[in-house]
Motif scaffolding. Structure first.
Motif, PDB file in Angstrom:
ATOM      1  N   VAL A  41     -20.913 -54.209 -11.858  1.00 15.93           N
ATOM      2  CA  VAL A  41     -21.462 -55.149 -12.841  1.00 15.93           C
ATOM      3  C   VAL A  41     -20.368 -55.425 -13.867  1.00 15.93           C
ATOM      4  CG1 VAL A  41     -23.256 -55.555 -14.557  1.00 15.93           C
ATOM      5  CG2 VAL A  41     -23.775 -54.220 -12.499  1.00 15.93           C
ATOM      6  N   LYS A  42     -19.899 -56.668 -13.910  1.00 19.44           N
ATOM      7  CA  LYS A  42     -18.767 -56.999 -14.782  1.00 19.44           C
ATOM      8  C   LYS A  42     -19.228 -57.506 -16.150  1.00 19.44           C
ATOM      9  CE  LYS A  42     -14.941 -58.327 -13.055  1.00 19.44           C
ATOM     10  NZ  LYS A  42     -13.822 -59.110 -12.484  1.00 19.44           N
ATOM     11  N   THR A  91     -30.017 -52.927 -15.092  1.00 23.36           N
ATOM     12  CA  THR A  91     -30.483 -51.951 -14.114  1.00 23.36           C
ATOM     13  C   THR A  91     -30.196 -52.488 -12.718  1.00 23.36           C
ATOM     14  OG1 THR A  91     -32.728 -52.864 -14.016  1.00 23.36           O
ATOM     15  CG2 THR A  91     -32.296 -51.135 -15.648  1.00 23.36           C
ATOM     16  N   ILE A  92     -29.744 -51.595 -11.836  1.00 25.60           N
ATOM     17  CA  ILE A  92     -29.434 -51.967 -10.452  1.00 25.60           C
ATOM     18  C   ILE A  92     -30.287 -51.117  -9.532  1.00 25.60           C
ATOM     19  CG2 ILE A  92     -27.614 -52.228  -8.724  1.00 25.60           C
ATOM     20  CD1 ILE A  92     -26.475 -51.538 -12.190  1.00 25.60           C
ATOM     21  N   GLY A  93     -31.039 -51.744  -8.674  1.00 30.09           N
ATOM     22  CA  GLY A  93     -31.920 -51.018  -7.766  1.00 30.09           C
ATOM     23  C   GLY A  93     -31.714 -51.422  -6.324  1.00 30.09           C
ATOM     24  N   LEU A  94     -31.787 -50.415  -5.420  1.00 31.46           N
ATOM     25  CA  LEU A  94     -31.728 -50.658  -3.983  1.00 31.46           C
ATOM     26  C   LEU A  94     -32.595 -49.594  -3.318  1.00 31.46           C
ATOM     27  CD1 LEU A  94     -30.630 -52.061  -1.455  1.00 31.46           C
ATOM     28  CD2 LEU A  94     -28.644 -50.528  -1.556  1.00 31.46           C
ATOM     29  N   GLY A  95     -33.686 -50.031  -2.684  1.00 27.43           N
ATOM     30  CA  GLY A  95     -34.603 -49.065  -2.101  1.00 27.43           C
ATOM     31  C   GLY A  95     -35.226 -48.223  -3.201  1.00 27.43           C
ATOM     32  N   LEU A 135     -30.893 -56.751  -9.624  1.00 27.10           N
ATOM     33  CA  LEU A 135     -30.255 -56.510 -10.917  1.00 27.10           C
ATOM     34  C   LEU A 135     -31.080 -57.189 -12.008  1.00 27.10           C
ATOM     35  CD1 LEU A 135     -27.673 -57.456  -8.733  1.00 27.10           C
ATOM     36  CD2 LEU A 135     -26.525 -56.121 -10.505  1.00 27.10           C
ATOM     37  N   LYS A 136     -31.441 -56.396 -13.005  1.00 28.94           N
ATOM     38  CA  LYS A 136     -32.224 -56.907 -14.130  1.00 28.94           C
ATOM     39  C   LYS A 136     -31.431 -56.728 -15.417  1.00 28.94           C
ATOM     40  CE  LYS A 136     -36.716 -55.800 -12.057  1.00 28.94           C
ATOM     41  NZ  LYS A 136     -38.009 -55.068 -12.245  1.00 28.94           N
TER      42      LYS A 136
END
Length: 223
Positions: A11-12, A31-35, A71-72
């Motif tokens: 995330v830049k 926030t970054i989510g995967l599964g 990504l939020k």
């Protein structure tokens, strides 16, 4: 076929965010989510266009082809729940796992289930794929095992070449040893011949000295 097990998300920065804080700024984080996995960046306080340059690594679930990185962007609010600024979903199937990772700007949208179309800003993100060896990931382990076997075979070939070189060297050394032995023998024979001559000369000189020391009667006998 190479099959990635993890995705790396960088995330830049963000730009054009809706303002929720005071003085036209936000205390923004992502926030970054995967599964079932989730990661959160640090909070950039009083920022108009926040920059993070923070990276996380998330394991790809079994349904990797249908999985999405969500990504939020939010504004931290101590008075209540954090304020939603926008989000973007990146399906993994839209990325080429063989392509070199590169950053891109993605427009932020509204919450799922809403049809709001107003501009919410953009988020710059870079995605890359990697493999982590694990017993639970059969394909990846198999690929790594093949690579290891290839390396072992290469080592065996190198060892064979070294063995051949040693054998060749042994043949040359035998020839050189024979030459050295023959040369040493000739030198010993020469030295031996010289020694014999020296001994003979020494004996002759001693005999002559002995004869010279004898009295005349002993030399010629009594008359």
């Amino acid at each position: 076929m190479w099959s990635p097990t993890h995705v790396q998300v960088l995330v830049k920065r963000a730009q054009g965010l809706n303002v929720k804080g005071k003085n036209g700024t936000n205390d923004a984080f992502v926030t970054i989510g995967l599964g079932k996995e989730k990661f959160q960046t640090s909070v950039k306080e009083k920022a108009e266009d926040p920059e993070w340059c923070e990276q996380c690594e998330l394991s790809i679930p079994e349904q990797g082809n249908r999985a999405e990185v969500v990504l939020k962007v939010l504004h931290r609010n101590f008075m209540g729940g954090d304020d939603f600024l926008g989000q973007v979903s990146l399906p993994l199937q839209d990325f080429d796992v063989y392509e070199k990772p590169k950053a891109g700007w993605y427009p932020l949208g509204c919450k799922p289930g809403q049809n709001k179309t107003e501009y919410r800003g953009e988020l710059e993100v870079k995605l890359g794929f990697t493999v982590r060896a694990s017993e639970s990931v059969g394909g990846s382990v198999a690929d790594l095992s093949k690579k290891n076997k290839g390396s072992i075979s290469s080592l065996n070939k190198v060892a064979g070449n070294i063995g051949g070189s040693l054998l060749s060297l042994g043949g040359k050394e035998k020839k050189n040893f024979k030459k050295i032995a023959a040369s040493v023998t000739r030198k010993v024979e020469k030295v031996g011949g010289k020694a014999k001559k020296s001994v003979s000369s020494l004996k002759l000189n001693k005999d002559r000295a002995g004869l010279a020391s004898l009295p005349e009667s002993s030399q010629w006998g009594s008359e």
